[in-house]
Write an enzyme that holds these catalytic residues in place. Structure first.
Site, short mmCIF file in Angstrom:
data_model
loop_
_atom_site.label_atom_id
_atom_site.label_comp_id
_atom_site.label_asym_id
_atom_site.label_seq_id
_atom_site.Cartn_x
_atom_site.Cartn_y
_atom_site.Cartn_z
N PRO A 2 39.27 79.36 30.90
CA PRO A 2 37.88 79.15 30.51
C PRO A 2 36.92 79.71 31.56
O PRO A 2 37.14 79.55 32.76
CB PRO A 2 37.76 77.63 30.42
N GLU A 3 35.87 80.36 31.09
CA GLU A 3 34.83 80.83 32.00
C GLU A 3 33.68 79.82 32.00
O GLU A 3 33.73 78.81 31.30
CB GLU A 3 34.40 82.25 31.61
N LYS A 52 33.51 76.80 37.18
CA LYS A 52 34.65 76.45 36.33
C LYS A 52 35.14 75.03 36.57
O LYS A 52 36.19 74.65 36.05
CB LYS A 52 35.80 77.44 36.58
N ARG A 315 44.54 90.68 38.52
CA ARG A 315 43.85 90.53 37.25
C ARG A 315 43.50 91.90 36.69
O ARG A 315 43.32 92.88 37.43
CB ARG A 315 42.56 89.71 37.42
#
Length: 325
Positions: A2-3, A52, A315
């Site tokens: 989740p951002e 976050k 990433r």
């Protein structure tokens, strides 16, 4: 993962459904039994997100701090109260363009079609929001390995798979927040922009990595990172101390805009200046919501050059080698 917008929406839901109510806190899985016992019977007085991370405040002076990480999620079930962003969307989270047009996401991010009927609904909130099967009995039996269950008279929230779940004192919460970068929904516009510029400008680390560093800016994840850099036409390999100040401050302003939009829509809509038809199509399909994210090998929507994807600190980083040269 989740951002920032997702975590703010979860905090909104807690404020709407739990604040002011005494709760029963348990750990059906058993791994958080000691922590749950410290919070059991207390009343939730506030819920807030910073980046976050989310912080639930109880009237006994303690907090539940949660970072969902890659696999965490909250399941809400029961008689929901609506947070303001849900009300503004006519009860539809993640499926409306906020202009009164009902849309259904083909990927399943359709959340609640009608949050008020039936009253005993079930929804999962994480990276996306999905409506689950309605419940016949309240409270429902825990499903899966529930780390924490928070039960009020008419609504329950189950936490599964978080990276972090701790009981903390106010001093510990303050120390955690102090380590985080600015969040546009927490910091004032000037303070946030100043803190962001200070942290970017003092290092030679490339801007594509800095945007993912939660001590530099809170809440930005892989999607927003790629899209912010593209919207700024900024090469992700540019060292932070070489990014012009006006560009850094413009990035902060754009992040503020995108974060607020994400909270309102429940979606990461990062394209702009779309026709009504294109906007509707984008809200139905996540593949049409972004400029470069997850588009490796596809032509840039602006120049036609194939979008690149590379590994950056483990990433995936997406960018256009022409528009962001």
């Amino acid at each position: 993962m989740p951002e920032g917008h997702s975590v703010h929406r979860i905090a909104n839901q807690f404020r709407a459904s739990f604040v002011g109510k005494p709760v029963e806190v348990t750990s059906p899985q058993g791994r958080f039994a000691a922590g749950a016992a410290k919070l059991d019977g207390a009343t939730i007085v506030d819920a807030k997100a910073v980046g976050k991370q989310m912080f639930l405040e109880f009237d006994n002076g303690l907090f539940l701090t949660v970072h969902l990480g890659l696999y965490g999620s909250w399941d809400f079930a029961g008689d929901f109260s609506l947070d303001p962003t849900t009300r503004s969307a006519k009860g539809r989270m993640g499926q409306t363009n906020m202009r009164g047009t009902e849309l259904v996401d083909s990927a399943g991010e359709d959340s609640w079609k009608s949050i008020g009927a039936p009253r005993r609904a079930r929804m999962r909130m994480s990276e996306s929001e999905k409506r689950e099967d309605d419940i016949d009995v309240f409270p429902p039996e825990p499903i899966g390995a529930v780390r924490v269950r928070i039960l009020a008279e008419t609504v329950v929230a189950d936490l599964r798979g978080p990276t972090k779940c701790d009981v903390a004192t106010p001093e510990e919460v303050d120390a955690t927040i102090a380590k985080l970068g600015p969040d546009p929904l927490v910091d004032s516009p000037k303070k946030g922009a100043d803190r962001f510029y200070e942290r970017v400008h003092k290092t030679k680390t490339m801007i594509g990595l800095l945007l993912m560093d939660q001590s530099v800016v809170a809440g930005v994840g892989n999607v927003y990172r790629a899209e912010l850099l593209y919207r700024a036409r900024l090469n992700p390999h540019t060292p932070g101390n070489e990014v012009p100040e006006e560009t850094v401050r413009a990035l902060w302003k754009d992040w503020t805009k995108l974060l607020k939009s994400g909270v309102e829509l429940g979606q990461m809509m990062t394209m702009s200046h779309l026709s009504k038809k294109s906007y509707a199509a984008a809200m139905k399909s996540r593949d049409d919501r972004h400029w470069v994210y997850h588009r490796e090998g596809l032509p840039c929507r602006t120049c036609g050059t194939n979008i690149l994807m590379e590994e950056a600190a483990g990433r995936k980083l997406y960018w256009c080698p022409v528009c962001q040269a």
